[in-house]
Write an enzyme that holds these catalytic residues in place. Structure first.
Site, PDB file in Angstrom:
ATOM      1  N   HIS A   1      24.717 -17.247  25.415  1.00 32.59           N
ATOM      2  CA  HIS A   1      23.731 -16.203  24.329  1.00 32.59           C
ATOM      3  C   HIS A   1      24.355 -15.768  23.212  1.00 32.59           C
ATOM      4  CE1 HIS A   1      20.982 -16.331  28.016  1.00 32.59           C
ATOM      5  NE2 HIS A   1      21.991 -15.322  28.566  1.00 32.59           N
TER       6      HIS A   1
ATOM      7  N   ASP B   1      21.944 -23.202  33.402  1.00 30.50           N
ATOM      8  CA  ASP B   1      21.892 -21.836  33.764  1.00 30.50           C
ATOM      9  C   ASP B   1      20.394 -21.331  33.899  1.00 30.50           C
ATOM     10  OD1 ASP B   1      23.852 -19.064  33.260  1.00 30.50           O
ATOM     11  OD2 ASP B   1      21.640 -18.803  32.735  1.00 30.50           O
TER      12      ASP B   1
ATOM     13  N   HIS C   1      18.794 -18.694  32.645  1.00 34.52           N
ATOM     14  CA  HIS C   1      18.473 -17.966  31.578  1.00 34.52           C
ATOM     15  C   HIS C   1      18.368 -19.072  30.177  1.00 34.52           C
ATOM     16  CE1 HIS C   1      20.220 -14.887  33.904  1.00 34.52           C
ATOM     17  NE2 HIS C   1      19.280 -14.018  33.484  1.00 34.52           N
TER      18      HIS C   1
ATOM     19  N   ASP D   1      22.917 -19.241  38.146  1.00 35.84           N
ATOM     20  CA  ASP D   1      21.964 -18.089  38.647  1.00 35.84           C
ATOM     21  C   ASP D   1      20.648 -18.623  38.944  1.00 35.84           C
ATOM     22  OD1 ASP D   1      21.917 -18.818  35.902  1.00 35.84           O
ATOM     23  OD2 ASP D   1      22.209 -16.712  35.142  1.00 35.84           O
TER      24      ASP D   1
END
Ligand SMILES: [Zn+2]
Ligand SMILES: [Zn+2]
Lengths: 558, 437
Positions: B111, B150, B152, B239
């Site tokens: 991120h 991931d 996200h 995740d």
């Protein structure tokens, strides 16, 4: 008076020591047909030489179990394994009869699935029908929760004398090694029990009441009773004896140092850091089996005083083969020992013959004998230096897991070298030059191993975990699995670990000062249930008796 | 046991660092992963080697980021070590020490964008990008695909490689309409110099093993076959696992391992994943075994047998639809690109970036120069709600002469424009400058 005995491959050494003073020493050939007799003669002679019977402890470094393993003279072992989910190692090759049971516990020690009793019944049928005379029971993550190993042990208890449970041997995580260690332990149980029996009878007959301790590969000792439960701990104690001997005879400071034991065929390298031996990261390997038996790190280089010296396409080679004695001592092939004799660094039995052999080899290769002798010795020291550098590079790259350790960057940087072995004194000057460090040659090196065995102190290492959610504290090595409350703290965990180490030390005959209990690692992890849930603690403490010597040998008085 | 592929593991759990005592990114995060790997006997597999991480320098970080006020004050040791771990992973593979490597480090990085004011989504430094740009300077430029698994959207990695045609970014993620950071629609295809080389695959909640493997087989693998990267990197966030507390997917350890086996990355980097007891030990073991070319079929979560993780029918249909859409865009990327750039000298992009962990709102305008000889320079003007302001100019690695000149000229011009910090990132000569007013 402490009696120390080290039985090696060919020789058996004995030393009697009192308050740091060497009273007597013996050295014999090993009687390969009767190991026990070899040891017993050595003990008798020490008693005879000192004329005393006030023995406080007897320390034995024996190859009884090692030889049994290497020679394949071991019991057939049934392995009862609960492998749980995960990587499939070739377990079927690790035991003589292998049975698998379902059920598992996870990394926290939580039971995921129970045993299947019907399966267990079938396993018993198979094992009883096999030749297996001893049993090893090993479950994945059993150190975290030994419940299944214990239940399986209980189930088989009536049928086998020797049952080894994996979690009792080490608190370290490594399931395949736990299996191998437990296999070996069961395999040598009978051998060691017979030996211990002979020993006890003989001592009783002579009216000697001194406790007997056995040297371990980590340079510590364990008492006979513990050794009967964990005979695997007694394997490969020879290098440890030699290490402890050098340590006992060496300069008494805590700078990092290299220890060299130069033999006929090989040179063994050890490292001393902050006054404590460097250990193998996980455990010793024997007969192709990797174990969790803690061991002093040692590395053999295929170069020694009797290594064959020859030219291969005009290039000087030393070793790794040994053809026999040096020419100076009755052999036929030129060796580094002959070079040292030529350079007047040591005495030979046949110096003339030695010189002629060296001259002949030199002239074949357009060198003078002096040049060749120099070249041999320089090359030998160079090889040792290369090996030391290579090992240091590897040891210094050992994985670390905290930022603090990574930034601290604690490197092993040896400041001195201790050398024992036949050509030690003769090589010292050359080694000093090659290694750019002072080189010391301790006295009494011929019986260094026996001195090492005599002065080794008991060691205990514990891996403790306190889990406030499961409300248990565990020390697999000591068989401790106790309830705790939720308020348990890291500080209490450390105190508990230290007090258990202290207790273990006392039971092994150590005074508080000798025990030097210490925390090696300690961490406390917050366990948060889900995202932002309640907080519990997972506390991990590694503690030990500080490894080392009962005391140093007093150099001046001997 | 011998690994078919020599694998380097940089396992650095940073047992003495946490964002805060109860934050998901805390000391405990890799504790059980380490326990599981050690208990499985990973240390004894021939061909699996352990390496300690390096430590990323300011220069390594400035190569990728515009740190405000500066890398030295913003980036802590823990971030430098996580990035240094990825650098070590690149070294292991590119120097030939090992065939593959896996950096199990924390905190994550995907991120973290070009501009960094603080922590977003637990990230400050984009560890993959720092590792990759370090490797490109050291071993020479190369075509690389980053496949981000991931849950996200890796908005940081997307931003950093938005205009780089030699870095294909493919992201699997839970649809941004249902999860942080909210970005990652299929239509975000990249800047004018790399249009079509940013591939977003937003997946509906409850996508399971079947869905992920379907997308891999029908979208990702065909794209990679065509792109022919020299190196494949897996941003291995964990995740998507069915036990993850922050997300809503149905992926399993077996699924992750199978994906990794098929994708066959050279380097994997741990990203997110906060089911630290129920998922990480098993997913990480699965990935390690898959990368080493060993049998991972025995790896299984304790509660997997409950079997409630198969994806619903409706999800299967949605996944297939998205896959068709993404592959269609990929196939027509050249026409689309020509249409987007036609007649333009610059392409502008306005963004608002929220730093959830640090609580900062950033406003930025990115401007990409269209150049037909190279990807072109780009400029980012940014300010935040704390009164900071900066301008950053990036000269791409393979910049043409004119663009490089233009980059330096612009750096000088920008100095007079009132921003508190002006940065020049000259990746073509590996030079980094900053000027304060
Ligand atoms: Zn994530
Ligand atoms: Zn250009």
């Amino acid at each position: 008076m402490i009696l120390g005995i080290d039985m090696g491959g060919t020789h058996i050494d004995g030393a009697a020591i009192e308050k740091g003073v060497l009273l007597a020493s013996v050295k014999h050939q090993v009687n390969r047909d009767d190991y026990f007799l070899s040891i017993w003669q050595c003990l008798e002679e020490l008693i005879y030489q000192t004329g005393r019977r006030d023995i406080t402890r007897i320390h034995l470094s024996t190859t009884i179990c090692t030889n049994a393993i290497v020679e394949g003279q071991v019991s057939e072992v049934g392995l009862v394994l609960q492998t749980g989910p995960g990587l499939k190692w070739p377990f079927e090759r690790m035991g003589d009869t292998v049975v698998y049971l379902s059920g598992s516990v996870d990394h926290r020690g939580k039971v995921v699935r129970d045993l299947d009793m019907e399966e267990l019944r079938r396993a018993r049928g198979r094992l009883l029908a096999s030749q297996a005379g001893a049993l090893s029971v090993v479950c994945k993550f059993s150190t975290r929760n030994p419940v299944f190993e214990q239940r399986i042990r209980d189930y088989f208890e009536d049928s086998y004398d020797d049952i080894t449970m994996g979690h009792t041997l080490s608190g370290k995580l490594n399931f395949p090694r736990r299996v191998q260690t437990a296999y070996l332990n069961a395999a040598v149980s009978r051998t060691f029990r017979l030996f211990a029996g002979h020993m006890r009878e003989a001592l009783e007959r002579e009216g000697i009441r001194a406790p007997v301790f056995v040297l371990k590969a980590d340079g510590g000792t364990i008492d006979f009773t513990s050794a009967l439960r964990k005979p695997v701990e007694t394997i490969l104690s020879g290098p440890a004896a030699s290490f402890m001997g050098m340590h006992a005879l060496s300069e008494a400071d805590r700078s990092d140092r290299v220890l060299l034991d130069i033999g006929g065929t090989t040179t063994d390298l050890f490292f001393l850091v902050d006054g404590v031996p460097v250990f193998e990261p996980l455990g010793i390997e024997i007969d192709g089996r990797k174990t969790l038996v803690r061991a002093i790190f040692s590395q053999s280089v295929g170069i020694g005083g009797d290594s064959r010296v020859f030219f291969d396409n005009g290039k000087l080679q030393i070793g790794p083969r040994r053809l026999g004695f040096a020419v100076a001592f009755g052999g036929d092939a030129v060796t580094p020992t002959d070079a040292l004799v030529y350079l007047n660094k040591m005495e030979g039995k046949y110096p003339g013959k030695s010189r002629r052999a060296l001259e002949a080899l030199a002239s074949e290769n357009d060198l003078s004998a002096g040049q060749l002798a120099d070249l041999i010795v320089t090359r030998m020291c160079g090889r040792i230096r290369e090996e030391i550098d290579r090992i240091l590079q590897r040891l210094n790259a050992s994985p670390v897991y905290t930022i603090e350790e990574l930034l601290r960057d604690r490197m092993i940087r040896p400041r001195a070298v201790e050398v024992i072995g036949g050509p030690a004194k003769a090589l010292a000057g050359y080694l000093e030059k090659a290694l750019s460090m002072p080189v010391f040659c301790p006295a009494h090196h011929a019986i260094a191993n026996a001195i090492g065995a005599a002065l080794a102190k008991p060691t205990v290492e514990v891996h403790m975990i306190a889990d406030t959610e499961r409300k248990t504290v565990s020390i697999p090595e000591l068989g401790i699995y106790q309830p705790i409350d939720r308020q348990y703290t890291q500080k209490r965990a450390e105190q508990f670990a230290l007090s258990e180490v202290r207790k273990a030390g006392a039971s092994l005959g150590l005074t508080e000062a000798q025990t030097e209990p210490e925390i090696v690692e300690s961490s406390c992890f917050n366990m948060v249930q889900g995202y932002g849930g309640g907080m519990e603690k997972n506390i991990r403490v590694k503690a030990q008796i500080r490894p080392g010597l009962l005391y140093k040998l007093e150099r001046d008085e001997v | 046991m011998k690994a078919a592929n020599r694998l380097g593991l940089i396992l650095f759990p940073a047992f003495d660092w946490a964002i805060s005592p109860t934050h998901p990114e805390r000391e405990e995060r890799l504790l059980y992963t380490q326990d599981q790997l050690l208990e499985e006997g990973i240390e004894d597999i021939e061909g699996v080697e352990f390496f300690n991480p390096g430590i990323a320098s300011d220069r390594d970080i400035n190569r990728v980021h515009f740190c405000y006020p500066g890398a030295e004050s913003l980036v802590t040791e823990s971030h430098r070590i996580a990035a240094g771990g990825v650098m070590r992973a690149f070294d292991a593979v590119l120097s030939g020490e090992t065939d593959k490597s896996f950096a199990l480090v924390r905190p994550p990085g995907h991120h973290a964008q070009r501009v960094v004011y603080g922590d977003r989504g637990f990230c400050i430094v984009n560890i993959e990008a720092v590792g990759l740009e370090y490797a490109r300077q050291k071993y020479g430029d190369m075509r690389v695909a980053i496949v981000d698994t991931d849950c996200h959207h890796g908005d940081g990695t997307e931003d950093i490689y938005w205009n780089d045609p030699d870095t294909l970014y493919i992201s699997f993620h839970q649809d941004g309409r249902t999860l942080y950071p909210g970005t990652g629609p299929v239509e975000d295809l990249g800047g004018p110099g790399a249009y079509g080389y940013n591939v977003n695959i937003p997946l509906p909640p409850h996508t399971g093993d079947a869905g992920f493997l379907y997308v891999l087989e029908n979208v990702v693998m065909p794209i990679l076959d065509e792109y022919k990267p020299a190196l494949i990197i897996n941003s291995a966030g964990q995740d998507n696992h069915y036990t993850d507390p922050l997300t809503n997917m149905n992926f399993s350890a077996q699924g992750y391992a199978a994906l990794n086996e098929r994708l066959n990355p050279d380097i994997a980097v741990l990203e997110g994943g906060y089911s630290i007891q129920g998922a990480l030990p098993y997913v990480n073991t699965g990935i390690v075994l898959a990368m080493a070319g060993l049998d991972y079929s025995g790896v299984c979560e304790p509660d997997y047998h409950l079997g409630k993780w198969t994806q619903p029918e409706q999800v299967t249909r949605q996944v297939q639809q998205i896959a068709r859409h993404v592959i269609a865009l990929w196939q027509s990327r050249e026409e689309l690109s020509a249409r987007v750039i036609a007649g333009l000298e610059t392409v502008t992009r306005r963004r608002r970036v929220y730093y959830d962990t640090a609580g900062i709102m950033e406003y930025q305008v990115q401007e990409f120069n269209v150049c037909h000889a190279c990807p072109g320079i780009s400029t980012v003007r940014s300010k935040n709600d704390r009164g900071a302001s900066m301008i950053g100019v990036t000269i791409p690695r393979n910049a043409c002469h004119a663009c490089r000149e233009e980059g330096y000229r612009r750096f000088e011009v920008m100095k007079g424009q009132g921003a508190k910090k002006i940065y020049l990132q000259d990746r073509s000569q590996d030079e980094y400058f900053v000027s304060s007013s």
